[in-house]
Design an enzyme around this catalytic site. Structure first.
Site, PDB file in Angstrom:
ATOM      1  N   CYS A   1       1.336   6.587   3.982  1.00  0.00           N
ATOM      2  CA  CYS A   1       1.030   5.995   5.291  1.00  0.00           C
ATOM      3  C   CYS A   1       2.308   5.370   5.865  1.00  0.00           C
ATOM      4  O   CYS A   1       3.045   4.680   5.148  1.00  0.00           O
ATOM      5  CB  CYS A   1      -0.038   4.920   5.122  1.00  0.00           C
ATOM      6  SG  CYS A   1      -0.344   4.025   6.649  1.00  0.00           S
TER       7      CYS A   1
ATOM      8  N   HIS B   1      -0.929   5.647  -0.439  1.00  0.00           N
ATOM      9  CA  HIS B   1      -0.416   4.403  -1.027  1.00  0.00           C
ATOM     10  C   HIS B   1       1.082   4.468  -1.309  1.00  0.00           C
ATOM     11  O   HIS B   1       1.692   3.441  -1.586  1.00  0.00           O
ATOM     12  CB  HIS B   1      -1.127   4.104  -2.343  1.00  0.00           C
ATOM     13  CG  HIS B   1      -2.610   3.949  -2.205  1.00  0.00           C
ATOM     14  ND1 HIS B   1      -3.172   2.979  -1.425  1.00  0.00           N
ATOM     15  CD2 HIS B   1      -3.638   4.627  -2.753  1.00  0.00           C
ATOM     16  CE1 HIS B   1      -4.493   3.068  -1.491  1.00  0.00           C
ATOM     17  NE2 HIS B   1      -4.802   4.064  -2.280  1.00  0.00           N
TER      18      HIS B   1
ATOM     19  N   SER C   1     -11.124   3.010   3.324  1.00  0.00           N
ATOM     20  CA  SER C   1     -11.200   4.335   2.700  1.00  0.00           C
ATOM     21  C   SER C   1     -12.620   4.896   2.739  1.00  0.00           C
ATOM     22  O   SER C   1     -12.915   5.888   2.076  1.00  0.00           O
ATOM     23  CB  SER C   1     -10.694   4.261   1.254  1.00  0.00           C
ATOM     24  OG  SER C   1     -11.393   3.260   0.544  1.00  0.00           O
TER      25      SER C   1
ATOM     26  N   SER D   1     -11.547  -0.217  -4.209  1.00  0.00           N
ATOM     27  CA  SER D   1     -10.812  -0.360  -2.949  1.00  0.00           C
ATOM     28  C   SER D   1     -10.514  -1.833  -2.704  1.00  0.00           C
ATOM     29  O   SER D   1     -11.428  -2.655  -2.547  1.00  0.00           O
ATOM     30  CB  SER D   1     -11.651   0.223  -1.801  1.00  0.00           C
ATOM     31  OG  SER D   1     -11.211  -0.286  -0.570  1.00  0.00           O
TER      32      SER D   1
ATOM     33  N   GLU E   1       0.160   0.791  -4.685  1.00  0.00           N
ATOM     34  CA  GLU E   1       1.064   0.521  -3.542  1.00  0.00           C
ATOM     35  C   GLU E   1       2.121  -0.521  -3.928  1.00  0.00           C
ATOM     36  O   GLU E   1       3.308  -0.354  -3.637  1.00  0.00           O
ATOM     37  CB  GLU E   1       0.254   0.014  -2.348  1.00  0.00           C
ATOM     38  CG  GLU E   1       1.143  -0.339  -1.166  1.00  0.00           C
ATOM     39  CD  GLU E   1       0.406  -1.107  -0.076  1.00  0.00           C
ATOM     40  OE1 GLU E   1      -0.764  -0.793   0.205  1.00  0.00           O
ATOM     41  OE2 GLU E   1       1.006  -2.044   0.476  1.00  0.00           O
TER      42      GLU E   1
ATOM     43  N   THR F   1      -0.282  -4.115   1.979  1.00  0.00           N
ATOM     44  CA  THR F   1      -0.750  -3.895   3.361  1.00  0.00           C
ATOM     45  C   THR F   1      -2.199  -4.323   3.596  1.00  0.00           C
ATOM     46  O   THR F   1      -2.591  -4.529   4.738  1.00  0.00           O
ATOM     47  CB  THR F   1      -0.618  -2.408   3.735  1.00  0.00           C
ATOM     48  OG1 THR F   1      -1.297  -1.635   2.741  1.00  0.00           O
ATOM     49  CG2 THR F   1       0.824  -1.980   3.849  1.00  0.00           C
TER      50      THR F   1
ATOM     51  N   HIS G   1      -1.693  -2.691  -8.506  1.00  0.00           N
ATOM     52  CA  HIS G   1      -2.064  -1.721  -7.470  1.00  0.00           C
ATOM     53  C   HIS G   1      -0.935  -0.720  -7.244  1.00  0.00           C
ATOM     54  O   HIS G   1       0.240  -1.086  -7.230  1.00  0.00           O
ATOM     55  CB  HIS G   1      -2.391  -2.449  -6.163  1.00  0.00           C
ATOM     56  CG  HIS G   1      -3.068  -1.564  -5.149  1.00  0.00           C
ATOM     57  ND1 HIS G   1      -2.366  -0.675  -4.373  1.00  0.00           N
ATOM     58  CD2 HIS G   1      -4.367  -1.422  -4.805  1.00  0.00           C
ATOM     59  CE1 HIS G   1      -3.211  -0.030  -3.580  1.00  0.00           C
ATOM     60  NE2 HIS G   1      -4.430  -0.466  -3.820  1.00  0.00           N
TER      61      HIS G   1
END
Ligand code: SF4
Length: 286
Positions: free
Chosen positions: A95, A73, A261, A217, A125, A159, A123
């Site tokens: 990533c 993340h 995930s 998730s 990310e 994303t 979140h």
């Protein structure tokens, strides 16, 4: 009862590569994972069992271990610099498609735009993206869009945001800010898009849907929401242990998909459970 699998589902390359990186770690007890590596309880339990330390998602204290693993993340450049300044060895499994979202946001800011991130503010990310920006705004969807005074706005996305949410939110931003020059860089990753498309193809062919993946998730939850929004009874489970035979009574075709995930072996166990049920539960005559 038929079981139909989505053409694209389950673990993406970003999570797979991050997990592969953990396999190379020889002394897991010397490494703290900065936030959850994946939002998947089964994977986290395995990593815990190997001895990895975990810092809470919102931890601000520098971890005590000599090494810190940055998850798929990602984190902000600011946070990476803070860890490096504290002398930590950094194992970076961010990533590349998350990195691309960071770069897009920073490019838009360099163009003199106020950056709007479509995603969940809490979140990990999204926090990583906005921490490096001057005056970012995060909106979860069209309902949170406002009129902003800036003449130039730039939009990026978490994303794992579904395409239709991006489209609806971007349209709302333009409608609420007709005075502004608005530029969107679509940073939704290809694995998320592929899973969304595969689910769209699957939904008209099934009368029930099973979605496998962690409850935390984001993309797994979005797959389940999409099924329900299309009027297909949907069951979100983390493993086959949560499946209840009675829920499938009278179903003719059950779709199966999974978040990015979700481990392949978890999907296979759920698939086997469904096949076993299908073999013992005859379809009702209509
Ligand atoms: S969901 Fe997309 S952005 Fe996130 S780790 Fe997987 S490939 Fe990368």
């Amino acid at each position: 009862m038929q079981i139909l699998r989505a053409d694209a589902m389950g673990m993406c390359f970003g999570v797979r590569d991050a997990l592969a990186a953990t396999e190379q770690v020889e002394q897991p007890d010397q490494v703290t994972m900065h936030g959850e590596l994946v939002h998947n309880g089964e994977v986290l339990a395995r990593l815990d069992a190997r001895g990895f330390r975990r810092s809470p998602e919102r931890a601000r204290a520098v971890p005590a271990t000599p090494a810190v693993l940055i998850t798929a993340h990602g984190v902000s450049d600011r946070e990476r610099a803070r860890l490096a300044a504290a002398g930590k060895q950094i194992l970076d499994t961010t990533c590349p498609l998350v990195r691309r979202a960071h770069e897009a946001a920073q490019l838009l800011e360099r163009e003199g735009r106020r950056v709007v991130v479509i995603g969940r503010a809490e979140h990990v990310e999204v926090r990583g993206i906005v921490e490096d920006l001057q005056r970012p705004v995060v909106v979860a969807g069209p309902e949170q869009v406002q009129r902003w005074p800036e003449a130039r706005l730039g939009v990026v996305c978490q994303t794992t945001t579904p395409d239709e949410r991006v489209a609806a939110t971007f349209a709302a931003i333009r409608a609420a800010n007709p005075h502004a020059d608005v530029r969107l860089i679509d940073t939704v990753c290809n694995p998320t898009k592929a899973r969304g498309r595969a689910l769209e193809e699957l939904l008209p062919r099934v009368d029930a849907l099973v979605v496998v993946g962690g409850r935390d998730s984001n993309n797994t939850r979005k797959l389940a929401e999409r099924g329900r929004a299309r009027g297909v009874p949907t069951c979100h489970v983390e493993s086959e242990r949560e499946l209840v035979p009675g829920w499938f009574e009278g179903r003719r075709a059950v779709g199966l998909t999974a978040g990015t995930s979700t481990l392949p072996e978890t999907i296979e166990r759920v698939h086997r459970w469904l096949c076993l049920l299908a073999a013992t539960a005859p379809v009702r005559a209509s």
